[in-house]
Design a protein around this motif. Structure first.
Motif, short mmCIF file in Angstrom:
data_model
loop_
_atom_site.label_atom_id
_atom_site.label_comp_id
_atom_site.label_asym_id
_atom_site.label_seq_id
_atom_site.Cartn_x
_atom_site.Cartn_y
_atom_site.Cartn_z
N CYS A 72 0.83 -1.21 0.00
CA CYS A 72 0.00 0.00 0.00
C CYS A 72 0.86 1.26 0.00
CB CYS A 72 -0.92 -0.01 1.23
SG CYS A 72 -2.12 1.34 1.17
N TYR A 74 -0.11 4.05 1.07
CA TYR A 74 -0.41 4.81 2.28
C TYR A 74 0.10 4.04 3.50
CZ TYR A 74 -3.34 7.32 -1.02
OH TYR A 74 -3.77 8.02 -2.10
N ASN A 75 0.04 4.68 4.63
CA ASN A 75 0.56 4.04 5.84
C ASN A 75 -0.26 4.48 7.04
OD1 ASN A 75 2.11 2.62 7.62
ND2 ASN A 75 4.00 3.77 7.28
N CYS A 76 -1.54 4.13 7.02
CA CYS A 76 -2.45 4.59 8.08
C CYS A 76 -1.99 4.03 9.43
CB CYS A 76 -3.87 4.13 7.77
SG CYS A 76 -4.43 4.65 6.16
N PHE A 78 -3.57 3.23 12.03
CA PHE A 78 -4.43 2.20 12.65
C PHE A 78 -4.39 0.88 11.89
CE2 PHE A 78 -6.86 4.78 9.70
CZ PHE A 78 -7.31 3.81 8.81
N CYS A 79 -3.64 0.83 10.79
CA CYS A 79 -3.73 -0.33 9.89
C CYS A 79 -2.84 -1.48 10.38
CB CYS A 79 -3.32 0.09 8.48
SG CYS A 79 -3.47 -1.26 7.30
N TYR A 81 -2.88 -4.31 8.55
CA TYR A 81 -2.94 -5.19 7.39
C TYR A 81 -1.83 -4.90 6.38
CZ TYR A 81 -4.73 -6.88 2.94
OH TYR A 81 -4.85 -7.48 1.73
N ARG A 82 -1.51 -3.62 6.21
CA ARG A 82 -0.51 -3.22 5.22
C ARG A 82 0.81 -3.98 5.42
NH1 ARG A 82 3.82 0.42 5.21
NH2 ARG A 82 3.97 1.65 3.28
N GLY A 115 -8.45 -3.77 -0.89
CA GLY A 115 -7.12 -4.18 -0.42
C GLY A 115 -6.22 -2.98 -0.27
N GLY A 116 -4.92 -3.25 -0.27
CA GLY A 116 -3.95 -2.16 -0.21
C GLY A 116 -3.98 -1.37 -1.51
N VAL A 117 -3.49 -0.13 -1.45
CA VAL A 117 -3.47 0.73 -2.63
C VAL A 117 -2.10 0.55 -3.30
CG1 VAL A 117 -3.73 3.10 -3.47
CG2 VAL A 117 -5.02 2.33 -1.46
N LYS A 196 -3.47 9.87 3.57
CA LYS A 196 -4.69 9.53 2.84
C LYS A 196 -5.42 10.78 2.34
CE LYS A 196 -7.33 5.44 3.80
NZ LYS A 196 -7.64 4.52 4.86
S1 SF4 Z 1 -4.35 -0.84 3.43
FE1 SF4 Z 1 -5.92 0.79 3.67
S2 SF4 Z 1 -5.94 1.20 5.88
FE2 SF4 Z 1 -4.02 0.08 5.42
S3 SF4 Z 1 -2.45 1.65 5.04
FE3 SF4 Z 1 -3.36 1.16 3.07
S4 SF4 Z 1 -5.05 2.66 2.80
FE4 SF4 Z 1 -4.48 2.67 4.95
#
Ligand code: SF4
Length: 362
Positions: A72, A74-76, A78-79, A81-82, A115-117, A196
């Motif tokens: 992904c 991004y790097n949220c 709270f995530c 999953y990434r 899913g991930g970006v 994001k």
């Molecule tokens: S998978 Fe979704 S929640 Fe997780 S870092 Fe990427 S955009 Fe953010």
């Protein structure tokens, strides 16, 4: 039969009466529900509003969740999953995805893809994926891609949002899920998912989707650093958009889970706060018909209890092998049979009803 003045104090009575007669409440009144109404009172009001929407029916569907990658851009914070490193990342090819769907295809009506970006995948990449799925499983409904994913895909291929959505729709996209909304308040958003896109872009993508005839859902990530007022104002933005487009099918409050992410120091909210949030969502969002408890995130026990706090949808069988919510701290194995779903609903005193992806009864 008791009248409402036996359940509510004289101070509470006017607001309770307005809710029971189906009137819209203000943001200020929603905050009053949080502070001045008890859990049994909120259960009573939310159940009344839920019966307005769907009597005693509780919906579920037969679906599979596919996450094409956990890589992904991004790097949220709270995530959970990434992919944390190159060796932790995975990619499911289109062939692998078709194979996964094949393993359950006789048993599902919906394929759900988010899913991930991925840094390099644009609209055309995903259009090809959708075409391959549709070619092999023409009967399935494809609900796919959060607004955040779609905005990024359009950027990669230098397309406007409406144009990108149109390509995906022609390739087989039937509706959109509601993820990526998090909390629209920009100050909170900057702290929990700084890279994001802003909340207004999420709303713009859904507005365009609705205009093009694609229904969608809406989510809210709650229970981290946001205030109750910020939750309500998030819902107010959704209510305003729904007044304009009528394109949202369901609202899904997503409880923040604190395992294995960069916000693990923040305690999870107590169940009472969660139940208040669900019931106030049911009352406040008077124009979104369905309120969903996404059971892999909240757990089966909470999902069952939530049916007495305005929830009328439990999502579906899921079959999620990549386990987004198990990684974040949920104890659930991410698959449930229809018999289990039906039992869970019936035990709660409601009527289980299988639905398709746009809430026609199956
Ligand atoms: S998978 Fe979704 S929640 Fe997780 S870092 Fe990427 S955009 Fe953010």
């Amino acid at each position: 039969m008791k009248t409402s003045n036996q359940y509510f104090t004289p101070q509470q009575q006017p607001l309770a009466e307005r809710i029971l007669s189906g009137q819209r409440i203000s943001e200020h009144e929603a905050l009053t529900l949080f502070s001045d109404f008890s859990i049994p009172q909120l259960s009573l009001l939310a159940t009344n509003r839920k019966r307005f929407a769907s009597q005693d029916k509780v919906f579920y569907n037969r679906n599979i969740h596919i996450e094409p990658t956990n890589i992904c851009v991004y790097n949220c914070r709270f995530c959970s999953y990434r992919a944390k490193s190159e060796t932790d990342g995975y990619i499911l090819t289109a062939e692998k995805i078709v194979e996964k769907i094949s393993s359950v295809s006789g048993n599902i009506t919906e394929v759900h893809i988010t899913g991930g970006v991925h840094p390099e995948w644009g609209i055309h990449y995903f259009a090809e994926l959708l075409k391959k799925i549709k070619h092999s499983f023409p009967q399935v409904h494809i609900k796919a891609f959060t607004a955040v994913e779609i905005a990024y895909m359009c950027k990669i291929d230098n397309l406007g949002i409406a144009e990108g959505l149109n390509i995906l729709k022609n390739a087989g996209l039937s509706s959109m899920p509601g993820g990526g909304a998090e909390i629209f308040d920009e100050l909170v958003r900057e702290k929990i998912s700084p890279e994001k896109p802003p909340g207004r872009l999420w709303l713009d993508v859904h507005r365009e989707a609705h205009k093009s005839g694609l229904a969608s859902n809406a989510t809210m990530l709650f229970g981290h650093i946001e205030t109750r007022a910020q939750r309500i104002s998030h819902m107010a933005a959704l209510r305003d958009l729904q007044d304009e487009t009528k394109g949202f099918n369901a609202f899904i409050p997503l409880k923040f889970r604190n395992m294995d992410n960069r916000m693990s120091d923040i305690p999870e909210t107590p169940i009472i706060e969660d139940l208040k949030t669900y019931s106030i969502a049911r009352i406040f969002l008077d124009n979104i018909q369905h309120l969903k408890a996404y059971w892999p995130a909240v757990g089966r026990d909470f999902a069952q209890i939530s049916l007495h706090f305005g929830v009328n949808d439990l999502d579906g069988t899921i079959n999620d092998s990549t386990s987004i919510y198990t990684r974040a701290g949920s104890n659930e194995s991410p698959a449930m049979t229809t018999t289990e779903l039906q039992r869970l609903i019936a035990e709660s005193g409601y009527i289980p009803v299988e639905r398709d992806s746009v809430y026609n009864e199956v």
